[in-house]
Design an enzyme around this catalytic site. Structure first.
Site, PDB file in Angstrom:
ATOM      1  N   HIS A 255     -29.842 -21.775 104.942  1.00 26.40           N
ATOM      2  CA  HIS A 255     -28.938 -20.672 104.592  1.00 26.40           C
ATOM      3  C   HIS A 255     -29.604 -19.352 104.902  1.00 26.40           C
ATOM      4  CE1 HIS A 255     -31.726 -20.751 101.232  1.00 26.40           C
ATOM      5  NE2 HIS A 255     -31.376 -19.500 100.997  1.00 26.40           N
ATOM      6  N   ASP A 257     -29.637 -15.629 102.879  1.00 24.73           N
ATOM      7  CA  ASP A 257     -29.256 -15.130 101.557  1.00 24.73           C
ATOM      8  C   ASP A 257     -28.120 -14.129 101.716  1.00 24.73           C
ATOM      9  OD1 ASP A 257     -32.734 -15.036 100.480  1.00 24.73           O
ATOM     10  OD2 ASP A 257     -31.256 -16.653 100.460  1.00 24.73           O
ATOM     11  N   HIS A 311     -33.265 -20.009 106.335  1.00 31.16           N
ATOM     12  CA  HIS A 311     -34.459 -20.592 105.731  1.00 31.16           C
ATOM     13  C   HIS A 311     -33.992 -21.728 104.831  1.00 31.16           C
ATOM     14  CE1 HIS A 311     -33.030 -17.298 103.158  1.00 31.16           C
ATOM     15  NE2 HIS A 311     -33.541 -17.936 102.134  1.00 31.16           N
ATOM     16  N   ARG A 321     -42.287 -28.524  92.645  1.00 31.14           N
ATOM     17  CA  ARG A 321     -42.506 -27.219  93.277  1.00 31.14           C
ATOM     18  C   ARG A 321     -41.626 -26.194  92.575  1.00 31.14           C
ATOM     19  NH1 ARG A 321     -39.819 -24.327  97.520  1.00 31.14           N
ATOM     20  NH2 ARG A 321     -41.157 -22.601  98.155  1.00 31.14           N
TER      21      ARG A 321
HETATM   22  C1  LIG Z   1     -25.755 -14.955  95.714  1.00 32.64           C
HETATM   23  C2  LIG Z   1     -26.417 -16.109  95.774  1.00 32.64           C
HETATM   24  C3  LIG Z   1     -25.824 -17.425  96.078  1.00 32.64           C
HETATM   25  C4  LIG Z   1     -27.073 -18.338  96.148  1.00 32.64           C
HETATM   26  C5  LIG Z   1     -28.020 -17.680  95.169  1.00 32.64           C
HETATM   27  C6  LIG Z   1     -27.889 -16.225  95.545  1.00 32.64           C
HETATM   28  C7  LIG Z   1     -28.615 -16.016  96.906  1.00 32.64           C
HETATM   29  C8  LIG Z   1     -28.846 -17.321  97.667  1.00 32.64           C
HETATM   30  C9  LIG Z   1     -27.658 -18.287  97.568  1.00 32.64           C
HETATM   31  C10 LIG Z   1     -27.976 -19.757  97.913  1.00 32.64           C
HETATM   32  C11 LIG Z   1     -29.383 -20.136  97.408  1.00 32.64           C
HETATM   33  C12 LIG Z   1     -27.890 -20.066  99.418  1.00 32.64           C
HETATM   34  C13 LIG Z   1     -27.951 -21.587  99.656  1.00 32.64           C
HETATM   35  C14 LIG Z   1     -26.814 -22.312  98.908  1.00 32.64           C
HETATM   36  C15 LIG Z   1     -26.822 -22.031  97.394  1.00 32.64           C
HETATM   37  C16 LIG Z   1     -25.548 -22.665  96.808  1.00 32.64           C
HETATM   38  C17 LIG Z   1     -27.998 -22.744  96.706  1.00 32.64           C
HETATM   39  O1  LIG Z   1     -28.562 -23.695  97.292  1.00 32.64           O
HETATM   40  O2  LIG Z   1     -28.370 -22.371  95.585  1.00 32.64           O
HETATM   41  C18 LIG Z   1     -26.807 -20.493  97.204  1.00 32.64           C
HETATM   42  C19 LIG Z   1     -26.830 -19.841  95.823  1.00 32.64           C
HETATM   43  C20 LIG Z   1     -25.567 -20.092  94.998  1.00 32.64           C
HETATM   44  O3  LIG Z   1     -24.438 -19.970  95.498  1.00 32.64           O
HETATM   45  O4  LIG Z   1     -25.771 -20.428  93.828  1.00 32.64           O
HETATM   46  O1  LIG Z   2     -37.633 -22.016  96.991  1.00 33.89           O
HETATM   47  C1  LIG Z   2     -37.791 -21.466  98.098  1.00 33.89           C
HETATM   48  O2  LIG Z   2     -38.875 -21.402  98.682  1.00 33.89           O
HETATM   49  C2  LIG Z   2     -36.583 -20.797  98.773  1.00 33.89           C
HETATM   50  C3  LIG Z   2     -35.402 -20.673  97.852  1.00 33.89           C
HETATM   51  C4  LIG Z   2     -34.301 -19.860  98.488  1.00 33.89           C
HETATM   52  O3  LIG Z   2     -34.259 -19.625  99.691  1.00 33.89           O
HETATM   53  C5  LIG Z   2     -33.237 -19.311  97.634  1.00 33.89           C
HETATM   54  O4  LIG Z   2     -33.220 -19.622  96.412  1.00 33.89           O
HETATM   55  O5  LIG Z   2     -32.401 -18.537  98.215  1.00 33.89           O
HETATM   56 FE   LIG Z   3     -32.765 -18.103 100.181  1.00 39.52          FE
END
Ligand SMILES: C=C1C[C@]23C[C@H]1CC[C@H]2[C@]1(C)CCC[C@@](C)(C(=O)O)[C@H]1[C@@H]3C(=O)O
Ligand SMILES: O=C(O)CCC(=O)C(=O)O
Ligand SMILES: [Fe+2]
Length: 385
Positions: A255, A257, A311, A321
């Site tokens: 994704h 951010d 990333h 982790r």
């Molecule tokens: C505004 C946000 C949505 C998420 C948390 C913050 C910034 C990063 C986003 C996220 C981490 C991107 C990958 C998918 C996601 C669903 C996750 O894996 O947590 C995303 C977060 C979210 O929507 O909760």
């Molecule tokens: O845990 C990590 O190293 C990355 C997490 C991340 O990219 C996020 O929470 O948006």
């Molecule tokens: Fe991220």
């Protein structure tokens, strides 16, 4: 294949084949059974992992990724009157943000004891009984609270993690403390105080970085600092349990951010990977450094000059982790539009004007943030008109 899940949770006997990922998530299909939840103590030890956590072949991690060499910026220059040092730092930032938007900062002024305590309290929080953690259960459409593997929200490609996210606003000095007391009880007030202090340190740090970003784009150093002085940000605690099949799943999927700027501290385990030159690279943890990356909102503010890049986080067999991610976001209704100095015939306007409130709603209710969020969002905005 036998799955062991906490009592009261089940996977349908004939697990439906992983549905093809719908381009835009509405919300995870709630089956007639209990949604899948997992306590890290359960899945951390299982050799078979539920199919919902297995990612498609083209997204499975390569666990041995070459190291990404990213510039390290000494933020002490911001306090110095040394204009040459500042312009050198700005040049480094400009070069890396035009490529993949990742750099490290050291000499940042954040107390290492505060960081250590943030990890200690995170371990205590995620070590609680699932029923305790679920007092802060995140509700569909909300971006704060406790989430365990994001069940109920996504129907496949579930991330191998538990998270606890909360809102931070500099104008509401007790918001984080009050959140912990309200959802977890009076015994957790000191947790709220700690994360309030950590968030304040992150907000202060991000404003300093915004000065450097302004200078690096040829703007006044106060431009982005003033833009984000009032911010409505998110602190996210990421807890990634060990996984017996780390090559089949992802802690956090690929994704960019959606937010403006991310200040990430990762523990010494390692697992953050960045896509650069079309190849996944690992980012080696440095205890005294924060990893900083440009998010979609800042990419739009820079009229696409700075890149918000892909990333992800991989997991491992051996150990938990953890990472602390501070997501700097504008106040909800502030217009996200690039300064005039960044729009010209050579750099025509790329993204429509939007507010963070709308982009946040898009990622929480309509679309799972991935590698194409801003383009999908721009199309979605046009459809709303
Ligand atoms: C505004 C946000 C949505 C998420 C948390 C913050 C910034 C990063 C986003 C996220 C981490 C991107 C990958 C998918 C996601 C669903 C996750 O894996 O947590 C995303 C977060 C979210 O929507 O909760
Ligand atoms: O845990 C990590 O190293 C990355 C997490 C991340 O990219 C996020 O929470 O948006
Ligand atoms: Fe991220």
């Amino acid at each position: 294949m036998v799955h062991y899940l906490p009592k009261g949770c089940s996977i349908p006997n004939n697990p439906t084949p992983l549905p093809r990922e719908r381009p835009n998530l509405t919300c995870g299909a709630k089956n007639e059974h209990q949604p899948l939840v997992f306590g890290s103590s359960i899945l951390g030890s299982e050799s078979n992992i539920p199919s919902q956590f297995i990612w498609p072949d083209h997204e499975k991690p390569c666990l041995e990724a070459p190291e990404l060499v990213i510039p390290t910026i000494d933020l002490g220059v911001l306090l110095s009157e040394d204009s040459l040092a500042v312009s050198k730092a700005a040049e480094l930032v400009n070069e890396t943000c035009k490529k993949h938007g990742f750099f490290m900062v050291v000499n940042h002024g954040v107390d290492s004891e505060l960081i250590d305590k943030a990890y200690q309290f995170m371990d205590l929080l995620f070590g609680l009984q699932l029923s305790e953690k679920q007092k802060a259960q995140r509700k569909l459409g909300e971006s704060y609270g406790y989430a365990s593997s994001f069940v109920g929200r996504f129907s496949s490609k579930l991330p191998w993690k538990e998270t606890l996210s909360f809102r931070y606003c500099p104008d509401s000095p007790n918001l984080v403390e009050q959140y912990f007391v309200n959802v977890m009880g009076e015994d957790f007030r000191h947790f709220g105080r700690l994360y309030q202090e950590y968030s304040e340190a992150m907000s202060k740090l991000s404003l300093g970085i915004m000065e450097l970003l302004g200078v690096s784009l040829g703007l006044d150093k106060a431009y982005f600092r003033d833009f984000f002085k009032g911010n409505d940000s998110i602190l996210r605690l990421n807890h990634y349990p060990p996984c017996q099949k780390p090559d089949l799943t992802l802690g956090t999927g690929p994704h960019s951010d959606p937010t403006a700027l991310t200040i990430l501290h990762q523990d010494q385990v390692g697992g953050l990977q960045v896509l650069a030159d079309e190849k996944w690279h690992s980012v080696t943890p440095i205890p005294a450094a924060f990893v900083v990356n440009i998010g979609d909102t800042f990419m739009a503010l820079s009229n696409g000059i700075y890149k918000s890049c892909l990333h992800r986080a991989v997991v491992n067999k051996r150990t938990v982790r953890r990472s602390l991610a501070f997501f700097l976001c504008p106040t909800m209704d502030k217009a996200v539009t690039p300064p005039a100095g960044l729009v010209n015939s050579a750099n025509p306007r790329i993204y429509p004007e939007f507010t963070w409130a709308t982009l946040l709603e898009f990622t929480q209710k309509h679309y799972r943030a991935d590698m194409k969020t801003l383009d999908a969002f721009s199309n979605w905005l046009q459809q709303q008109e």
